[in-house]
Write a protein that holds these residues in place. Structure first.
Motif, PDB file in Angstrom:
ATOM      1  N   GLU A 227      62.957  13.373  29.117  1.00  0.00           N
ATOM      2  CA  GLU A 227      63.224  14.746  28.662  1.00  0.00           C
ATOM      3  C   GLU A 227      64.549  14.825  27.917  1.00  0.00           C
TER       4      GLU A 227
ATOM      5  N   GLY B  81      63.873  13.261  24.498  1.00  0.00           N
ATOM      6  CA  GLY B  81      63.048  14.132  23.670  1.00  0.00           C
ATOM      7  C   GLY B  81      63.831  15.314  23.118  1.00  0.00           C
ATOM      8  N   ARG B  82      64.662  15.922  23.972  1.00  0.00           N
ATOM      9  CA  ARG B  82      65.466  17.054  23.515  1.00  0.00           C
ATOM     10  C   ARG B  82      66.501  16.606  22.488  1.00  0.00           C
TER      11      ARG B  82
ATOM     12  N   ARG C  84      63.025  12.517  33.794  1.00  0.00           N
ATOM     13  CA  ARG C  84      64.205  13.263  33.363  1.00  0.00           C
ATOM     14  C   ARG C  84      64.875  12.588  32.171  1.00  0.00           C
TER      15      ARG C  84
END
Length: 251
Positions: free
Chosen positions: A161, A164-165, A158
């Motif tokens: 993520e 990365g976003r 998580r």
């Protein structure tokens, strides 16, 4: 020229362009770069063996150095790397079939050069920014800090993520700001795909040579404002590779 040897094509140029004597071309051993002319346009070529393997890094470097050097003194339309034709007659046929289009593109590139602005985030600085800006990500970082990977796998996924976003959103914003800043100093722009997951910007610009100093100064100012977060590089002057795709020649 031997009928058994092909011609490697580098780029389309005005017919009055003269390659420097003894400029080496691609291949091993390399052939000398010459020019095949037809009306107002010409093509830079060198002989290659029919079974030549033309994928070495040295060949790509030779191709780029020749085109970049040519672009510094004359307009050039790069031809896709690896394009080989059967001989001078085939090169003339190529020029004859597209002479008007080639001449128009060379007029468009006259007095213009390409630069690429590439920036990559400093990973540790970026992660600090993401954690400072996102309490949920900061909480996940606290949960995994100092604990074995096997028991924090879900939290690590998580957190990855989130990061990365955050990179994607920052990349979009940075690219918009860069393009907006340089809009009045560039003739055209081309967004390149990221070359690394931490890329911040990767944008090509076609620049009038007489505005080159202004352009470079503006890029340096952009980089200075982000020096603690992004490692910036300015690549150029280059041949207009990113602006040749609409006129691409494949042989």
């Amino acid at each position: 020229m031997s009928d058994q040897r092909g011609l490697f094509i580098y780029g389309i140029v005005p017919s009055d362009v003269e390659p420097s004597p003894d400029v080496p071309g691609v291949g091993d051993p390399p052939g000398s770069v010459t020019v095949v002319r037809h009306g107002p346009v010409a093509v830079l070529v060198s002989e290659v063996a029919p079974d030549a393997a033309l994928g070495r890094p040295a060949d790509l470097t030779t191709y780029q150095m020749l085109l970049d050097g040519t672009a510094a003194v004359a307009p050039v339309l790069p031809v896709r790397f690896g394009t080989v034709v059967a001989g001078p007659d085939a090169a003339i046929e190529l020029l004859d079939a597209h002479a008007d289009r080639f001449a128009a593109v060379l007029d468009e590139f006259e007095g213009r050069i390409q630069y690429v602005v590439h920036g990559r985030y400093e990973e540790s600085a970026l992660i600090r920014r993401v954690l400072d800006d996102n309490p949920a990500a900061a909480e996940l970082a606290d949960q995994v800090r100092g604990r074995p990977e096997e028991v924090t796998r879900e939290q690590r996924i998580r957190l990855g993520e989130f990061i990365g976003r955050a990179v994607e959103l920052r990349r979009e914003a940075e690219s918009r700001q860069l393009i907006d800043l340089l809009a009045t100093l560039a003739v055209s722009t081309a967004n390149r795909p990221p070359s690394h997951e931490l890329d911040a910007v990767n944008v090509a610009f076609l620049v009038d040579a007489d505005r080159e100093d202004e352009f470079v100064d503006a890029v340096e100012e952009f980089a200075e404002q982000r020096r603690d977060l992004v490692r910036m590089r300015l690549l150029g002057p280059l041949a207009p590779y990113d602006f040749a795709s609409a006129h691409q020649v494949t042989g």
